[in-house]
Design a protein around this motif. Structure first.
Motif, PDB file in Angstrom:
ATOM      1  N   ASN A  64       0.803  -1.230   0.000  1.00 21.71           N
ATOM      2  CA  ASN A  64       0.000   0.000   0.000  1.00 21.71           C
ATOM      3  C   ASN A  64       0.829   1.270   0.000  1.00 21.71           C
ATOM      4  O   ASN A  64       0.585   2.199   0.769  1.00 21.71           O
ATOM      5  CB  ASN A  64      -0.963   0.019   1.185  1.00 21.71           C
ATOM      6  CG  ASN A  64      -2.174  -0.842   0.931  1.00 21.71           C
ATOM      7  OD1 ASN A  64      -2.512  -1.099  -0.221  1.00 21.71           O
ATOM      8  ND2 ASN A  64      -2.803  -1.305   1.983  1.00 21.71           N
ATOM      9  N   LEU A 102       2.039   4.713  -2.148  1.00 20.27           N
ATOM     10  CA  LEU A 102       1.443   5.540  -3.191  1.00 20.27           C
ATOM     11  C   LEU A 102       2.316   5.433  -4.433  1.00 20.27           C
ATOM     12  O   LEU A 102       3.507   5.769  -4.387  1.00 20.27           O
ATOM     13  CB  LEU A 102       1.328   6.994  -2.748  1.00 20.27           C
ATOM     14  CG  LEU A 102       0.500   7.211  -1.491  1.00 20.27           C
ATOM     15  CD1 LEU A 102       0.302   8.700  -1.242  1.00 20.27           C
ATOM     16  CD2 LEU A 102      -0.851   6.527  -1.590  1.00 20.27           C
ATOM     17  N   LYS A 131       2.745   6.988  -7.216  1.00 21.36           N
ATOM     18  CA  LYS A 131       3.368   8.104  -7.937  1.00 21.36           C
ATOM     19  C   LYS A 131       4.419   8.828  -7.102  1.00 21.36           C
ATOM     20  O   LYS A 131       5.066   9.756  -7.592  1.00 21.36           O
ATOM     21  CB  LYS A 131       2.301   9.088  -8.387  1.00 21.36           C
ATOM     22  CG  LYS A 131       1.550   8.594  -9.612  1.00 21.36           C
ATOM     23  CD  LYS A 131       0.290   9.383  -9.817  1.00 21.36           C
ATOM     24  CE  LYS A 131      -0.718   8.558 -10.581  1.00 21.36           C
ATOM     25  NZ  LYS A 131      -2.100   8.938 -10.240  1.00 21.36           N
ATOM     26  N   HIS A 156       9.110  10.212  -0.297  1.00 18.89           N
ATOM     27  CA  HIS A 156       7.844  10.919  -0.089  1.00 18.89           C
ATOM     28  C   HIS A 156       6.824  10.018   0.598  1.00 18.89           C
ATOM     29  O   HIS A 156       6.064  10.474   1.455  1.00 18.89           O
ATOM     30  CB  HIS A 156       7.294  11.434  -1.408  1.00 18.89           C
ATOM     31  CG  HIS A 156       6.128  12.361  -1.225  1.00 18.89           C
ATOM     32  ND1 HIS A 156       6.295  13.687  -0.920  1.00 18.89           N
ATOM     33  CD2 HIS A 156       4.791  12.141  -1.253  1.00 18.89           C
ATOM     34  CE1 HIS A 156       5.113  14.247  -0.780  1.00 18.89           C
ATOM     35  NE2 HIS A 156       4.175  13.333  -0.978  1.00 18.89           N
ATOM     36  N   ILE A 202       4.732  10.880   4.332  1.00 20.58           N
ATOM     37  CA  ILE A 202       3.296  11.172   4.428  1.00 20.58           C
ATOM     38  C   ILE A 202       2.768  11.201   5.875  1.00 20.58           C
ATOM     39  O   ILE A 202       2.075  12.156   6.259  1.00 20.58           O
ATOM     40  CB  ILE A 202       2.481  10.223   3.532  1.00 20.58           C
ATOM     41  CG1 ILE A 202       2.803  10.552   2.075  1.00 20.58           C
ATOM     42  CG2 ILE A 202       0.985  10.365   3.773  1.00 20.58           C
ATOM     43  CD1 ILE A 202       2.251   9.579   1.080  1.00 20.58           C
ATOM     44  N   PRO A 203       3.112  10.190   6.714  1.00 22.22           N
ATOM     45  CA  PRO A 203       2.610  10.288   8.100  1.00 22.22           C
ATOM     46  C   PRO A 203       3.102  11.554   8.793  1.00 22.22           C
ATOM     47  O   PRO A 203       2.389  12.132   9.620  1.00 22.22           O
ATOM     48  CB  PRO A 203       3.196   9.051   8.787  1.00 22.22           C
ATOM     49  CG  PRO A 203       3.664   8.162   7.704  1.00 22.22           C
ATOM     50  CD  PRO A 203       3.911   8.985   6.496  1.00 22.22           C
ATOM     51  N   ILE A 212       3.659  14.421   7.296  1.00 20.34           N
ATOM     52  CA  ILE A 212       2.879  15.550   6.789  1.00 20.34           C
ATOM     53  C   ILE A 212       1.574  15.654   7.571  1.00 20.34           C
ATOM     54  O   ILE A 212       1.195  16.731   8.027  1.00 20.34           O
ATOM     55  CB  ILE A 212       2.583  15.363   5.289  1.00 20.34           C
ATOM     56  CG1 ILE A 212       3.881  15.516   4.489  1.00 20.34           C
ATOM     57  CG2 ILE A 212       1.551  16.381   4.804  1.00 20.34           C
ATOM     58  CD1 ILE A 212       3.794  15.029   3.063  1.00 20.34           C
ATOM     59  N   TYR A 213       0.912  14.492   7.751  1.00 17.31           N
ATOM     60  CA  TYR A 213      -0.332  14.524   8.528  1.00 17.31           C
ATOM     61  C   TYR A 213      -0.060  14.877   9.987  1.00 17.31           C
ATOM     62  O   TYR A 213      -0.944  15.356  10.681  1.00 17.31           O
ATOM     63  CB  TYR A 213      -1.065  13.190   8.419  1.00 17.31           C
ATOM     64  CG  TYR A 213      -1.592  12.930   7.023  1.00 17.31           C
ATOM     65  CD1 TYR A 213      -2.224  13.946   6.320  1.00 17.31           C
ATOM     66  CD2 TYR A 213      -1.448  11.698   6.409  1.00 17.31           C
ATOM     67  CE1 TYR A 213      -2.696  13.731   5.042  1.00 17.31           C
ATOM     68  CE2 TYR A 213      -1.926  11.466   5.127  1.00 17.31           C
ATOM     69  CZ  TYR A 213      -2.549  12.498   4.440  1.00 17.31           C
ATOM     70  OH  TYR A 213      -3.021  12.284   3.189  1.00 17.31           O
ATOM     71  N   ILE A 232       4.660  18.048  10.559  1.00 19.72           N
ATOM     72  CA  ILE A 232       6.079  18.247  10.887  1.00 19.72           C
ATOM     73  C   ILE A 232       6.754  18.989   9.738  1.00 19.72           C
ATOM     74  O   ILE A 232       6.499  18.714   8.570  1.00 19.72           O
ATOM     75  CB  ILE A 232       6.741  16.880  11.160  1.00 19.72           C
ATOM     76  CG1 ILE A 232       6.216  16.368  12.504  1.00 19.72           C
ATOM     77  CG2 ILE A 232       8.266  16.992  11.184  1.00 19.72           C
ATOM     78  CD1 ILE A 232       6.457  14.929  12.774  1.00 19.72           C
ATOM     79  N   LYS A 242       9.253  20.669   6.965  1.00 15.41           N
ATOM     80  CA  LYS A 242       9.884  19.981   5.851  1.00 15.41           C
ATOM     81  C   LYS A 242      11.297  19.477   6.162  1.00 15.41           C
ATOM     82  O   LYS A 242      11.609  18.303   5.929  1.00 15.41           O
ATOM     83  CB  LYS A 242       9.922  20.899   4.621  1.00 15.41           C
ATOM     84  CG  LYS A 242      10.379  20.150   3.391  1.00 15.41           C
ATOM     85  CD  LYS A 242      10.097  20.897   2.112  1.00 15.41           C
ATOM     86  CE  LYS A 242      10.457  19.994   0.937  1.00 15.41           C
ATOM     87  NZ  LYS A 242      10.244  20.595  -0.351  1.00 15.41           N
ATOM     88  N   ARG A 279      11.230  16.705   8.477  1.00  8.12           N
ATOM     89  CA  ARG A 279      10.569  15.582   7.820  1.00  8.12           C
ATOM     90  C   ARG A 279      11.564  14.792   6.966  1.00  8.12           C
ATOM     91  O   ARG A 279      11.622  13.571   7.005  1.00  8.12           O
ATOM     92  CB  ARG A 279       9.497  16.167   6.908  1.00  8.12           C
ATOM     93  CG  ARG A 279       8.226  15.425   6.872  1.00  8.12           C
ATOM     94  CD  ARG A 279       7.148  16.315   6.335  1.00  8.12           C
ATOM     95  NE  ARG A 279       7.342  16.653   4.936  1.00  8.12           N
ATOM     96  CZ  ARG A 279       6.793  17.713   4.360  1.00  8.12           C
ATOM     97  NH1 ARG A 279       6.044  18.541   5.067  1.00  8.12           N
ATOM     98  NH2 ARG A 279       6.984  17.953   3.097  1.00  8.12           N
ATOM     99  N   ARG A 302       7.912   3.654   6.604  1.00 10.25           N
ATOM    100  CA  ARG A 302       6.768   4.553   6.792  1.00 10.25           C
ATOM    101  C   ARG A 302       6.093   4.286   8.132  1.00 10.25           C
ATOM    102  O   ARG A 302       5.661   5.213   8.820  1.00 10.25           O
ATOM    103  CB  ARG A 302       5.762   4.346   5.657  1.00 10.25           C
ATOM    104  CG  ARG A 302       4.548   5.235   5.748  1.00 10.25           C
ATOM    105  CD  ARG A 302       3.618   5.036   4.578  1.00 10.25           C
ATOM    106  NE  ARG A 302       3.027   3.695   4.580  1.00 10.25           N
ATOM    107  CZ  ARG A 302       2.262   3.235   3.590  1.00 10.25           C
ATOM    108  NH1 ARG A 302       2.026   3.966   2.531  1.00 10.25           N
ATOM    109  NH2 ARG A 302       1.761   2.021   3.676  1.00 10.25           N
TER     110      ARG A 302
END
Lengths: 403, 229
Positions: free
Chosen positions: B95, B97, B99, B104, B108-109, B111-112, B115, B117, B120, B156
């Motif tokens: 699972n 992403l 693209k 990246h 993602i976690p 970003i949600y 945190i 850049k 990150r 991730r």
């Protein structure tokens, strides 16, 4: 929040560009909508500009006294039964009215003008020395005729720029003789170039003669109207006063209706506004329809997008995306499609308006551009809302299992 | 310290007017740094239990405490937040992403979690290095092997330093060599102090765990320590 915004922008951009054909087709609906909205607006503001220019020739501070109302609904026989406007009213009004700054009688008919071999048919006007006060046009060469020339029936004329161009070209027309219905008149002045009134007929092809000569040569019959200049800030008072002066001249009793009409440019404005409302209303309805159709296209594609990415939504939720974040992601995508489409549409209409400007005054103003961009954002939000809401409320477990 | 406490948990579905008890009175405690395997045949309720522990689902009745917080009383956003901060998911089908690059995907976690850049990028890189993908950070999933993809998924899962890592059949889609590598990584993570919960139906995978729970018809039928801690 900004982080998420940038992330959503990134997701949306990559989604939009990953499905190029689909995005272009979807955007097409919005592009057409925006083009029609902006072209409609441009056209109406062009009409406005034309109208305003034309109205400025008439002058807001001029009352036009005649037998008929410009936009009245009187039957022709009623108008015909009204008494004529007579030349002696000019002096009577001047004596009795304190607001009338200038009173010019105007008679008008068609006539044939010639100079040497050249010949043209046009309108000639018979009036007095006050006439220049009642129009907004200026003399660019020579002078207007005097009171004495009028009284003595001098055969002099002031011609429009169009006649000057046609007969004399670059030559100086002052002092030359032209023939009006085969009678010689001396050119003493040339009027400034005007263009077309309401885009319909040229006012540059005219010749103005003293009313004295006009009556002697061409007949005293025919309709006369009076152009009365009043102070710009006393239009209402002037209107009332001229009306009562006219009633007095006509000897009307208080219970009798007016048997004359006092017209103003306002009458044009009222009619123009009705027309504009009709054009604008129909136009807005049609353009709105096209935007709605475009919006439905976007909504449809957003549903497909949500369906396709059900699993992605599940993953995102599992790793911590809230409903709001998912909602934002899909809403952003819908808005982005519409915004890009809006910008493309705007560019197309801008190019159109430049081309169109060559035949009709049309310039796209900044407000219209801003409005159409806002409009496409609104369409994006509205059409993206339901699909995004559906995405946000997907069950993470079911979405993770979705194949 | 007790991380997870399930107390008399029921999950009841209504399928065509008939009551289905996916979880039928589960009592379970999971402590910090446990290495737990949940086993059982399909339909035994192990997926439901995993979803419950992972805060993707809420119980029909019973009390679920996660680090002392009452999960069954939380709303969707609170659940999302606890998943983001405290739980790392590893799925059978990775699972990722498609693209986005490995880097990246791991971000993602974060970003949600809102945190910044720079932070990150540092955290994501570190997680990828931890799973041995230092040289694959800017590759997209389709440029990676199955084993590498699952390692991205593990990176991730652990990038947010969660309280537990929840792995649902993590080797199910992998050949035995890659599967072995992945289990090696999970073993390492456990040694470093992470709490790991595996869901599997393979005995040799379950053997990596120190405690095995067997489910049948929504009930725990066996709870055994395989290895001593």
């Amino acid at each position: 929040m900004i982080l998420l915004f940038i992330e959503n922008l990134f997701i949306s951009l990559s989604s939009v560009f990953a499905n190029k054909t689909r995005s272009i087709l979807t955007a097409l609906g919005i592009i057409i909508g925006v083009v029609s909205v902006t072209m409609m607006g441009t056209l109406i503001s062009g009409l406005d500009k034309t109208f305003e220019n034309s109205m400025s020739w008439l002058g807001k501070d001029i009352l036009y006294v005649s037998r008929y109302e410009w936009f009245g609904d009187m039957e022709w026989w009623e108008v015909r039964n009204r008494p004529r406007i007579r030349p002696e009213y000019v002096d009577k009004i001047k004596v009795r009215s304190k607001y009338a700054l200038a009173v010019a009688p105007v008679m008008q008919r068609g006539a044939s003008l010639s100079y040497g071999e050249k010949e043209t048919r046009t309108e000639i006007f018979g009036t007095n020395e006050d006439y220049m006060e009642t129009i907004t046009t200026n003399i660019v060469q020579g002078r207007f005729f005097s009171k004495n020339e009028d009284r003595s029936g001098s055969r002099v004329t002031v011609i429009g720029d169009g006649i000057k161009e046609a007969f004399f070209g670059d030559q100086d027309p002052i002092g030359k003789y032209i023939k009006i219905d085969n009678i010689k008149f001396r050119v003493i002045g040339v009027l400034e170039k005007q263009g077309k009134f309401l885009g319909l007929f040229s006012v540059d092809k005219q010749a103005i003669l003293p009313i004295g000569a006009y009556n002697r040569i061409f007949s005293k019959r025919g309709w006369m109207r009076l152009s009365i200049k009043i102070p710009e800030n006393k239009i209402e008072e002037g209107l009332d006063e001229i009306s009562s002066v006219m009633r007095h001249i006509r000897g009307l009793k208080p219970n009798q209706k007016n048997d004359f009409a006092i017209n103003q440019t306002k009458a044009f404005e009222k009619n123009y506004n009705t027309l504009k409302l009709a054009i604008g209303g129909t136009g807005t309805f049609i353009t709105l329809l096209s935007l709605i159709v475009g919006g439905i296209g976007v909504m449809n594609i957003m549903f497909v997008s949500v369906k396709e990415r059900t699993r992605e939504i599940g993953v995102r939720k599992a790793i911590g995306a809230t409903k709001g974040m998912i909602l934002g992601q899909f809403l952003m995508e819908a808005v982005l499609i519409c915004l890009i489409a809006g910008l493309i549409g705007l560019l197309i209409s801008y190019i159109f308006s430049i081309l169109l400007n060559k035949i009709f005054p049309s310039t796209m103003d900044i407000w219209l551009a801003t409005f159409s961009i806002l409009m496409s954002i609104v369409v994006g939000v509205v059409s993206g809302l339901i699909p995004s809401y559906r995405a946000a409320n997907l069950d993470p477990i079911d979405s993770l299992r979705y194949e | 310290m007790v991380l997870i406490a399930l107390n008399n948990i029921y999950k009841i579905y209504n399928v065509g007017g008939e009551e289905v008890r996916a979880l039928d009175g589960i009592n379970l405690e999971i402590k910090e740094n446990e290495y737990l395997a949940i086993m059982g045949p399909s339909g035994s309720g192990k997926s439901t239990l995993m979803n419950m522990i992972g805060c993707l689902d809420t119980p029909s009745s019973g009390v679920y405490q996660f680090e002392g917080e009452m999960v069954q009383e939380m709303d969707d956003d609170q659940l999302a937040s606890i998943r983001n901060r405290k739980i790392g998911f590893v799925f059978q089908t990775f699972n990722l992403l498609p693209k986005a690059t490995a880097q990246h995907n791991v971000e993602i976690p974060l970003i949600y979690g809102n945190i910044r850049k720079n932070e990150r990028i540092k955290m994501a890189s570190k997680a990828l290095i931890d799973v041995g993908l230092a040289d694959r950070m800017h590759h997209k999933p389709n440029e990676l092997s199955g084993g590498q993809r699952q390692r991205v998924a593990i990176a991730r899962a652990l990038v947010n330093s969660p309280s537990i890592i929840l792995a649902d059949e993590p080797t199910g889609n992998l050949d035995s060599k890659s599967g072995h590598e992945i289990m090696g990584i999970l073993d390492q993570l456990h040694q470093r102090g992470n709490t790991i919960i595996l869901v599997t139906h393979e005995d040799n995978i379950a053997q990596h765990a120190h405690r095995v729970i067997r489910l049948f018809d929504g009930k725990i039928t066996e709870d055994s320590k395989v290895k001593s801690e």
